[in-house]
Design an enzyme around this catalytic site. Structure first.
Site, short mmCIF file in Angstrom:
data_model
loop_
_atom_site.label_atom_id
_atom_site.label_comp_id
_atom_site.label_asym_id
_atom_site.label_seq_id
_atom_site.Cartn_x
_atom_site.Cartn_y
_atom_site.Cartn_z
N GLY A 3 0.92 -1.31 0.05
CA GLY A 3 0.03 -0.09 -0.12
C GLY A 3 0.95 1.19 0.04
N GLY A 58 4.76 1.17 -0.16
CA GLY A 58 5.62 0.82 -1.32
C GLY A 58 5.65 -0.69 -1.62
N ASP A 100 -2.30 -4.32 -9.28
CA ASP A 100 -2.32 -4.97 -10.71
C ASP A 100 -1.45 -4.06 -11.66
OD1 ASP A 100 -4.20 -6.87 -9.84
OD2 ASP A 100 -5.62 -5.58 -10.32
#
Length: 314
Positions: free
Chosen positions: A222, A225, A252
């Site tokens: 998140g 990183g 993704d």
């Protein structure tokens, strides 16, 4: 060419509201419908950045027809099924809070599963640079599907990136032979059965999973990183803070950015974080394009501080 396999694709409907309040009538600021499913999102991000890709997915019913239309010019191979392609709903609030309502998807028959695997094997004979297997499995699909996918990829000498969760992730990770595993922090924690609160915890968990016979892990964290973990070393990259519009599909896009790179592992990790950071600043499941991505604000470190605390993230 990077091939993606999405066994349970979707049409993603996004609603933007100021604040989600249960039981109230709310005014929707904006709506959008986009082609979805984790592998589809990877292909969309690659295609939008000029990287050759092809998406393999089952489609059925009116939802499947809508999905094909939303894919536009994206190169794809579709396998017809009797069931209805699912529709998912995402509600995003002005502060970036995201609520997802994911449908289970269609029931696939054994014959349809074999047809999907047959189409995959046909595509593998074209020697893609990578095959990306992503997302949940619809009803009727055995939990070891990704184990079979890994076996097919290995037989054709094609590296496999896997991004899934739950029982399918456990089955495939424990069977080994995955070139790149792409869990997020919570999925990795569930896989090893313990809480992960520091970079050291994540690194230790990733190396435990690699010891099962897998090659590397790209763990997205998140706002903290991502970590790239191999048997020999660990690298950490972190992007700048941005205003979050939607977190859906950010992982993704990060995976797409990593696979699209052709530099050093550190450069590819920085690109992954740059693509993922750009994605969260965009609405719905919109994927970043070249004008959205900037690697200048991404910092990277080799062997980062293992005591750095991280918060659970999706």
């Amino acid at each position: 060419m990077i091939l993606t396999l999405t066994p349970n694709p979707s049409v993603d409907h996004t609603l933007e509201v100021d604040r989600l309040v249960r039981g109230e009538v709310l005014r929707v600021r904006d709506t959008r419908s986009q082609a979805g499913g984790k592998g589809v999102n990877v292909s969309r991000a690659l295609f939008g950045n000029g990287v050759t890709t092809r998406a393999l997915l089952p489609v059925g019913g009116g939802g499947g027809a809508e999905l094909v239309t939303l894919l536009g010019d994206l190169p794809r191979v579709t396998v017809p099924i009797a069931g209805e392609t699912r529709g998912n709903v995402t509600v995003t609030e002005s502060d970036g809070t995201t609520t997802k309502l994911n449908a289970a998807g269609p029931v696939m028959s054994p014959e349809e599963v074999e047809a999907l695997l047959g189409a995959l094997e046909d595509e593998l004979t074209r020697s893609p640079a990578w095959v990306v297997a992503s997302g949940s499995l619809p009803a009727g699909v055995p939990e070891d599907l990704y184990v079979r996918v890994a076996s097919l990829a290995s037989a054709h000498g094609v590296p496999l990136a896997l991004d899934t969760s739950g029982a399918p992730l456990t089955a495939a990770a424990k069977a080994g032979s995955i070139t790149l595993l792409k869990p997020n922090q919570e999925e990795l924690a569930a896989l090893v059965g313990r809480e992960l609160t520091t970079l050291g915890d994540v690194t230790e968990a990733a190396r435990e999973v690699l010891a099962w016979g897998n090659e590397s892990a790209l763990v997205t964290l998140g706002g903290h990183g991502a970590l790239l973990v191999t048997e020999r070393d660990v690298r950490w990259a972190r992007g700048p803070r941005v205003r979050t519009r939607s977190t859906v599909g950010a992982g993704d896009s990060a995976l797409a950015g990593f696979l699209a790179g052709d530099g050093s592992p550190e450069e590819r990790l920085r690109q992954a974080v740059a693509w993922g950071t750009a994605a969260v600043a965009l609405p719905g499941t919109t994927v970043p394009h070249p004008d959205d991505v900037a690697t200048d604000g991404v910092s990277a470190a080799t062997e980062p501080d293992p005591d750095w605390r991280i918060e659970p993230s999706s």
